[in-house]
Write a protein that holds these residues in place. Structure first.
Motif, PDB file in Angstrom:
ATOM      1  N   ILE A  23       0.836  -1.201   0.000  1.00 10.97           N
ATOM      2  CA  ILE A  23       0.000   0.000   0.000  1.00 10.97           C
ATOM      3  C   ILE A  23       0.875   1.257   0.000  1.00 10.97           C
ATOM      4  O   ILE A  23       0.623   2.208  -0.732  1.00 10.97           O
ATOM      5  CB  ILE A  23      -0.944   0.011   1.217  1.00 10.97           C
ATOM      6  N   ASP A  32      -8.483   4.949  -7.697  1.00 12.03           N
ATOM      7  CA  ASP A  32      -8.003   6.008  -6.822  1.00 12.03           C
ATOM      8  C   ASP A  32      -8.339   7.370  -7.436  1.00 12.03           C
ATOM      9  O   ASP A  32      -8.556   7.474  -8.640  1.00 12.03           O
ATOM     10  CB  ASP A  32      -6.486   5.894  -6.632  1.00 12.03           C
ATOM     11  N   VAL A  99       0.985   7.650   4.531  1.00 13.38           N
ATOM     12  CA  VAL A  99      -0.156   6.865   4.068  1.00 13.38           C
ATOM     13  C   VAL A  99      -1.028   6.522   5.277  1.00 13.38           C
ATOM     14  O   VAL A  99      -0.525   6.081   6.315  1.00 13.38           O
ATOM     15  CB  VAL A  99       0.283   5.570   3.356  1.00 13.38           C
ATOM     16  N   SER A 101      -4.368   4.216   6.224  1.00 11.74           N
ATOM     17  CA  SER A 101      -5.172   3.132   5.659  1.00 11.74           C
ATOM     18  C   SER A 101      -6.060   2.529   6.737  1.00 11.74           C
ATOM     19  O   SER A 101      -5.593   2.213   7.831  1.00 11.74           O
ATOM     20  CB  SER A 101      -4.259   2.056   5.061  1.00 11.74           C
ATOM     21  N   ARG A 102      -7.334   2.375   6.408  1.00 10.06           N
ATOM     22  CA  ARG A 102      -8.303   1.818   7.351  1.00 10.06           C
ATOM     23  C   ARG A 102      -8.837   0.483   6.842  1.00 10.06           C
ATOM     24  O   ARG A 102      -9.298   0.377   5.709  1.00 10.06           O
ATOM     25  CB  ARG A 102      -9.486   2.771   7.548  1.00 10.06           C
ATOM     26  N   TYR A 134     -10.177  -1.916   1.717  1.00  9.67           N
ATOM     27  CA  TYR A 134      -9.639  -0.908   2.625  1.00  9.67           C
ATOM     28  C   TYR A 134      -9.844   0.485   2.039  1.00  9.67           C
ATOM     29  O   TYR A 134     -10.091   0.661   0.851  1.00  9.67           O
ATOM     30  CB  TYR A 134      -8.151  -1.136   2.910  1.00  9.67           C
ATOM     31  N   LYS A 135      -9.744   1.469   2.919  1.00 16.65           N
ATOM     32  CA  LYS A 135      -9.737   2.874   2.527  1.00 16.65           C
ATOM     33  C   LYS A 135      -8.328   3.401   2.765  1.00 16.65           C
ATOM     34  O   LYS A 135      -7.647   2.935   3.683  1.00 16.65           O
ATOM     35  CB  LYS A 135     -10.741   3.667   3.366  1.00 16.65           C
ATOM     36  N   ALA A 136      -7.892   4.358   1.957  1.00 14.41           N
ATOM     37  CA  ALA A 136      -6.534   4.865   2.148  1.00 14.41           C
ATOM     38  C   ALA A 136      -6.400   6.290   1.635  1.00 14.41           C
ATOM     39  O   ALA A 136      -7.188   6.753   0.805  1.00 14.41           O
ATOM     40  CB  ALA A 136      -5.515   3.958   1.447  1.00 14.41           C
TER      41      ALA A 136
END
Length: 319
Positions: A23, A32, A99, A101-102, A134-136
């Motif tokens: 990531i 994105d 970064v 990221s969730r 994931y979210k990022a």
């Protein structure tokens, strides 16, 4: 709310490090999109989330990270449940990169809070199946305090398309918006469709584009898309896609995300016209054409159009 707990993770050769490193090192992909942090309500160049991210970049401690986690927890919607937030910081070439990221805990990571704090166990088999969920956010610049105003965000829990980007991630947590304005992106799409339908000699391609243009204001009202998303939504064949793409100033704009603006779209392509070999010309508002005229096709390629209404006016005009 659940208690926020965290821990620093050592760099290793394990699967968790490999996932996070991918990531961190990864280049932007079609799903994105470019974002820009919003100024405050008075218009000054300050943004709380950006300030927290710069603070973490300058001093990447658990305490600084917890401030971001607290902000995210307060705006996360109920669908997401408890999640894990990873904060990554390092050099990428000559630039500083951060970064965020969730991950949902039930999809790639198992998180447990015990008396010693947060214990993280990576589930390899689940990771292989659900890496995309994931979210990022990625920020990079040689001078973060000056340059961390724009970045690249993603919501890969939303799927391949950007239509369903979580509002809480983009607007509530990041307090950001798409770098591409809705008007500019929509205008580019409408202009490309208008040119493509004119230059492509294939009547099937013309029909695909014309029909999609009629349906677009309703189908994409308020949604975030790219021109590629538009084409895929309506099942355009490759010839139609290639013709539309060729009308853009740069090929990369085909994948650029923007929020669709129905009003702007109607400005560029307000009317749809069909010309028959009999000399008949049918015209109606683009988004109402299918309702105004009913078309019935026959096996020999003939099309019969019917409509019904009162005569409001008649005129003579140049073709």
């Amino acid at each position: 709310m659940a208690a926020i707990s965290g821990r620093e993770l050592a760099i290793s050769d394990g699967s968790l490090f490999e996932m996070l490193n991918e990531i961190f090192q990864g280049d932007p992909r079609p799903q994105d999109f470019d974002i820009t942090f919003n100024p405050d309500v008075e218009g000054s160049q300050t943004n709380k989330c950006r300030d927290l991210l710069i603070g973490f970049q300058e001093s990447p401690t658990l305490e600084r990270g917890a401030l971001l986690a607290d902000r995210l927890q307060k705006v996360t919607d109920n669908r997401s449940g408890i999640g894990l937030l990873f904060l990554l910081h390092g050099k990428q070439g000559l630039k500083e990169r951060v970064v965020v990221s969730r991950f949902p805990t039930d999809q790639a990571i198992l998180a447990e809070v015990d008396s010693d704090g947060l214990a993280v166990e990576f589930l390899e088999q689940v990771f292989i199946k659900r890496l995309s969920a994931y979210k990022a956010l990625m920020l990079e610049h040689g001078s973060p305090r000056d340059g961390f105003w724009s970045g690249v965000a993603t919501d890969r829990q939303a799927g391949r398309s950007g239509e369903h980007i979580s509002e809480y991630w983009l607007r509530d947590f990041l307090n950001a918006d798409f770098t591409e304005t809705p008007a500019a992106g929509t205008k580019r799409l409408a202009a490309a469709l208008k040119k493509a339908i004119k230059i492509n000699p294939n009547l099937d391609v013309k029909g695909q584009i014309a029909s999609a243009s009629s349906l677009a204001p309703t189908a994409f009202d308020g949604k975030t898309i790219s021109i590629d998303d538009f084409c895929n939504h309506f099942g355009f064949n490759q010839s139609a896609k290639d013709t539309i793409k060729s009308q853009l100033s740069k090929p990369g704009l085909f994948l650029k995300k923007f929020k669709f603006d129905p009003a702007e779209f109607k400005k560029i392509a307000p009317y749809r016209t069909v010309e028959l070999n009999t000399g008949a010309i049918l015209t109606a508002p683009n988004d109402e054409f299918e309702e105004v005229f009913t078309a019935v096709s026959s096996a020999d390629g003939q099309v019969e159009y019917t409509t019904r209404g009162r005569v409001n006016d008649q005129r003579l005009a140049k073709k």
